[in-house]
Design a protein around this motif. Structure first.
Motif, short mmCIF file in Angstrom:
data_model
loop_
_atom_site.label_atom_id
_atom_site.label_comp_id
_atom_site.label_asym_id
_atom_site.label_seq_id
_atom_site.Cartn_x
_atom_site.Cartn_y
_atom_site.Cartn_z
N ASN A 70 19.70 96.87 52.04
CA ASN A 70 18.65 96.47 50.86
C ASN A 70 17.82 95.33 50.73
O ASN A 70 17.59 94.43 49.27
CB ASN A 70 19.37 96.38 49.58
N GLY A 71 17.33 94.93 51.84
CA GLY A 71 16.42 93.40 51.69
C GLY A 71 14.40 93.66 52.11
O GLY A 71 14.50 94.58 52.91
N VAL A 72 14.31 92.67 51.19
CA VAL A 72 12.64 92.79 52.04
C VAL A 72 12.63 91.99 52.75
O VAL A 72 12.82 90.40 51.98
CB VAL A 72 11.65 92.90 50.76
N VAL A 73 10.96 91.92 53.82
CA VAL A 73 10.68 90.50 54.47
C VAL A 73 9.43 90.45 53.90
O VAL A 73 8.43 91.32 54.00
CB VAL A 73 10.77 90.77 55.84
N LEU A 74 9.33 88.91 53.83
CA LEU A 74 7.97 88.30 53.27
C LEU A 74 7.39 88.10 54.75
O LEU A 74 7.73 86.80 54.21
CB LEU A 74 7.70 88.23 51.68
N PHE A 75 5.88 88.35 55.24
CA PHE A 75 5.37 87.48 55.32
C PHE A 75 3.79 86.89 55.42
O PHE A 75 3.25 87.36 54.98
CB PHE A 75 5.40 87.89 57.16
N LYS A 76 3.80 85.54 55.25
CA LYS A 76 2.88 84.76 54.84
C LYS A 76 1.49 84.64 55.87
O LYS A 76 2.99 84.00 57.20
CB LYS A 76 2.98 83.42 53.97
#
Length: 283
Positions: A70-76
């Protein structure tokens, strides 16, 4: 940036890749990697996909409510999205759906199924479930974002030196399938930071125990593990140098661990581990 983190998050991890690359530790580590035996393989891989993640990822943020998968990863990032999407579409299991005006790309199969979205030119969202991608997009659109930081994160952000890495965990009221459920019996909150100052890597871990007795158990367990490693016949000089750089102290329910070591010394100790890295992903 709290506007991109869901308010229900129990775990947050953020790595500032720009600060990492600009640090002595990060720049030397990247150079060692590029000059190592897998350097040419990585260079070719980057050329094929048109994206050098050691240079073009600016930050990585992970958040989760603590439940399994249930995790989300955000990449800038500064990547060419059109080229990345073209490569993503080569996956035989690729399927695309839409949510609002955004396209979500599903790739892989079974447990490895991943959903990817590029809501703007400089951001990518990765999640193991399509619904989590929807939730992440809702947060970006101003629905359900975190409004205020936990106190320990506020204190960390006020440090003079830029943080390379920061992590936070709230262990209260977690889902039943949280894999670290044993920790809930003793701890309520954990905060970790990593920074570089005066050519030293400094790591700090702060934990809040549920009560004084639990605080004592955690302190004794940490010191016991360190002592066992120190007494092990397999502990060489590098292990001892690493252990000597760790300090643990407790004040009632507050437990704190600190690690300080010179950049060159740490890299020297890490060298065998770096040499053993096998980039099977690039084959």
């Amino acid at each position: 940036n709290l506007s991109s983190v869901q308010k229900a998050s129990k775990f947050i991890l953020h790595m500032d890749m720009e600060a990492f690359r600009n640090s002595s530790f990060g720049s030397l580590l990247v150079k060692k990697f590029r000059d190592g035996e897998d350097g040419e393989k990585f260079k070719l891989f980057s050329k094929v996909i048109g994206f050098d993640f050691l240079k073009e990822i600016n930050s990585i943020t992970y958040f989760s409510n603590g439940a399994k998968d249930n995790g989300v990863v955000l990449f800038k990032h500064n990547a060419n999205i059109e080229r990345l999407v073209a490569i993503i579409k080569l996956d035989k299991n690729h399927r695309s759906t839409t949510y609002g005006q955004e396209t979500i790309h599903g790739v892989g199969s079974g447990k490895d199924r991943t959903y990817i979205c590029f809501p703007n030119q400089g951001l990518a969202i990765l999640a193991p479930k399509r619904g989590l991608t929807h939730q992440a997009l809702d947060v970006l659109w101003g629905k359900g974002s975190m409004k205020s930081l936990p106190t320990c994160l506020q204190d960390a952000q006020n440090m003079d030196q830029p943080l390379l890495l920061i992590g936070y965990g709230n262990l209260t009221d977690l889902e039943d399938d949280f894999e670290g459920s044993d920790l809930q019996k003793h701890l309520s909150e954990v905060c970790a930071t990593m920074s570089e100052e005066c050519k030293e890597i400094r790591m700090n871990l702060k934990a809040t125990a549920l009560n004084n007795q639990s605080g004592g158990h955690i302190e004794n367990a940490a010191k016991g593990i360190i002592s066992l490693i120190a007494m092990s016949k397999d502990s060489d000089e590098n292990y001892m140098r690493f252990i000597d750089a760790i300090q643990i102290r407790r004040d009632h329910v507050d437990i704190e661990g600190n690690f300080r070591m010179g950049v060159n010394t740490l890299l020297e100790i890490m060298d065998p581990s770096l040499e053993s890295i096998d980039l099977e992903l690039l084959d």
